[in-house]
Design an enzyme around this catalytic site. Sequence first.
Site, PDB file in Angstrom:
ATOM      1  N   CYS A  16       0.843  -1.200   0.000  1.00  0.00           N
ATOM      2  CA  CYS A  16       0.000   0.000   0.000  1.00  0.00           C
ATOM      3  C   CYS A  16       0.877   1.249   0.000  1.00  0.00           C
ATOM      4  CB  CYS A  16      -0.904  -0.016   1.236  1.00  0.00           C
ATOM      5  SG  CYS A  16      -1.823   1.510   1.496  1.00  0.00           S
ATOM      6  N   GLY A  17       0.669   2.117  -0.978  1.00  0.00           N
ATOM      7  CA  GLY A  17       1.454   3.347  -1.079  1.00  0.00           C
ATOM      8  C   GLY A  17       1.295   4.254   0.122  1.00  0.00           C
TER       9      GLY A  17
END
Length: 126
Positions: A16-17
């Site tokens: 997840c960024g």
Amino acid sequence: MKPSNTEITIFHNPSCGTSRNVLALIREAGVEPRVVDYQKTPYTRDQLAGMLLAMDLRPRDVLRTKGDLYTQLDLARPDWTDEQLLDTLVRHPVLVERPIVVTPLGTRLCRPKERLFEVLPAARPV
């Protein structure tokens, strides 16, 4: 005074960024947090319930609506109780929005990433 390493925990998803960005912000503040990849080390029911209580949120507030599993389980239905949703989140941790950060100053779902600054003043930009 910066918090010690053991005082900060991030419940992290490395793919997840936003989660990666929040982890980077913590480290930029000079803190190496305890990193829990909650997909490898899932939440316990009591742990997740405690974090929700600390954030004054309900299970639906941290429910990730993106992805096939949300649709497959029909989680948009309004008749799901908090208890049922909590059990589902524990069984399927990928459904929990991320990252959740726990510090001595509080617990936050750091979405957007700037929410981190509410509980980690050492990371506050100058």
